[in-house]
Enzyme design. Structure first.
Site, PDB file in Angstrom:
ATOM      1  CB  CYS A  12      -0.895   0.004   1.232  1.00 59.66           C
ATOM      2  SG  CYS A  12       0.062   0.215   2.747  1.00 59.66           S
ATOM      3  CG  HIS A  75       2.181  -0.183  12.455  1.00 60.50           C
ATOM      4  ND1 HIS A  75       3.319  -0.928  12.303  1.00 60.50           N
ATOM      5  CD2 HIS A  75       1.257  -0.748  11.649  1.00 60.50           C
ATOM      6  CE1 HIS A  75       3.095  -1.912  11.460  1.00 60.50           C
ATOM      7  NE2 HIS A  75       1.861  -1.825  11.038  1.00 60.50           N
ATOM      8  CB  CYS A  97       0.825   5.282   7.219  1.00 58.23           C
ATOM      9  SG  CYS A  97      -0.391   5.544   5.926  1.00 58.23           S
ATOM     10  CG  HIS A 125      -1.809  -3.001  15.570  1.00 63.00           C
ATOM     11  ND1 HIS A 125      -1.354  -1.797  15.071  1.00 63.00           N
ATOM     12  CD2 HIS A 125      -1.570  -3.917  14.600  1.00 63.00           C
ATOM     13  CE1 HIS A 125      -0.884  -1.985  13.849  1.00 63.00           C
ATOM     14  NE2 HIS A 125      -1.007  -3.275  13.547  1.00 63.00           N
ATOM     15  CD  GLU A 127      -3.570   2.298  12.989  1.00 62.08           C
ATOM     16  OE1 GLU A 127      -3.227   1.407  12.198  1.00 62.08           O
ATOM     17  OE2 GLU A 127      -4.640   2.922  12.881  1.00 62.08           O
ATOM     18  CB  SER A 251       3.150  -5.031   4.997  1.00 65.00           C
ATOM     19  OG  SER A 251       2.390  -5.952   5.742  1.00 65.00           O
TER      20      SER A 251
HETATM   21 FE1  F3S Z   1      -3.478   2.241   4.837  1.00 61.72          FE
HETATM   22 FE2  F3S Z   1      -1.175   1.232   4.329  1.00 61.72          FE
HETATM   23 FE3  F3S Z   1      -1.327   3.464   5.610  1.00 61.72          FE
HETATM   24  S1  F3S Z   1      -2.994   0.082   4.893  1.00 61.72           S
HETATM   25  S2  F3S Z   1      -3.182   3.244   6.775  1.00 61.72           S
HETATM   26  S3  F3S Z   1      -1.963   3.155   3.487  1.00 61.72           S
HETATM   27  S4  F3S Z   1       0.116   1.843   6.014  1.00 61.72           S
END
Ligand code: F3S
Length: 271
Positions: A12, A75, A97, A125, A127, A251
């Site tokens: 992603c 995260h 991110c 987690h 995050e 990932s």
């Molecule tokens: Fe989404 Fe990937 Fe960020 S799943 S929240 S773009 S790390």
């Protein structure tokens, strides 16, 4: 045997960005052999291993580190950890991110405006740990703000919101912080589940969004296997099956998905 691969796979945006940031940090000779990632930079052991061979060491905490650079994973990290890094005057390289950062901003705003914050997600987690650190304990108030971990399944989140609404809060503000990439992969998995009788989910065993994909597949009652590498594929996964669906987490490298498909072809050809 037909093999159907989800039309969206590979890293992603946030994972690709985090890896680029990590790779760039290696080019800075000032920090040679002194670059550390606080926890796995992304939840894929094979990618983390490759980065560690290049010189990025994974550490659990920074107490023994006195010099060098610390990479914050995609995260994010709890506020106290960030403060510690700054206090120790270590170089902070933030690979959080931007979509996770967006959730941080919402939580911070809610806190300032006097809302108690509820986070829907897995409290273990990284995050969620970071989000909880920003939310603090909150005031005793009837005003509630609800935020989701970016990798939650939307239908699970809706159930949580409905539960929250059963309480007597005077105000409930709900934010959709589920990442679009996550929702898209889940929708594609559901589509493949309509056609396939066995599902292969490729991604880190520690990856929340990959585990969620696997959960979605199993809940549908279709034989589903979560693997990290093609070596985990077994011929008997495909016995008596007519269509294999392949989905992957955010990932998971594209190359890994291709290798998995290649191995399924070999295994199903051999009968
Ligand atoms: Fe989404 Fe990937 Fe960020 S799943 S929240 S773009 S790390």
């Amino acid at each position: 045997m037909r093999i159907k691969v989800a039309t969206h796979s590979g890293f992603c945006f946030g994972v690709r960005r985090a890896i680029n940031i990590a790779e760039k940090s290696l080019a800075d000779s000032k920090y040679k052999n002194k670059i550390y990632s606080l926890g796995a930079i992304i939840h894929n052991p094979q990618v983390v291993e490759t980065l560690s061979r290049k010189g990025i060491k994974v550490i659990r905490d920074i107490s023994s580190i006195s010099e060098g650079a610390i990479i914050i994973s995609s995260h994010g990290a709890p506020i106290k950890t960030i403060e510690k890094i700054r206090k120790k005057k270590l170089r902070l390289i933030d690979a959080t991110c931007p979509f996770v950062k967006y959730a941080h901003d919402i939580v911070e705003d809610l806190k300032v405006e006097g809302y108690k914050v509820i986070i829907a997600g897995d409290r273990k987690h990284p995050e969620v740990k970071a989000l909880l650190s920003l939310a603090g304990k909150g005031r005793k108030t009837g005003k509630i703000g609800v935020v989701s971990q970016t990798t939650q399944d939307k239908s699970d989140y809706i159930k949580r919101i409905l539960d929250i609404l059963k309480n007597d809060f005077s105000e409930v503000r709900v934010f959709n912080t589920i990442c679009k990439d996550t929702s898209h992969r889940q929708a594609l998995a559901r589509r493949l589940l309509d056609e396939c009788d066995v599902m292969i989910v490729v991604g880190g065993k520690n990856s929340a969004n990959t585990k969620k994909l696997w959960q979605i597949c199993r809940e549908r009652g279709v034989d589903s296997y979560h693997i990290e590498t093609p070596d985990e594929l077994k011929k008997n996964f495909f016995e008596g099956k007519s269509c294999a669906g392949v989905v992957s987490g955010a990932s998971t490298p594209d190359l890994m998905v291709k290798d998995v498909v290649r191995k399924i072809k070999i295994q199903t050809k051999e009968g």
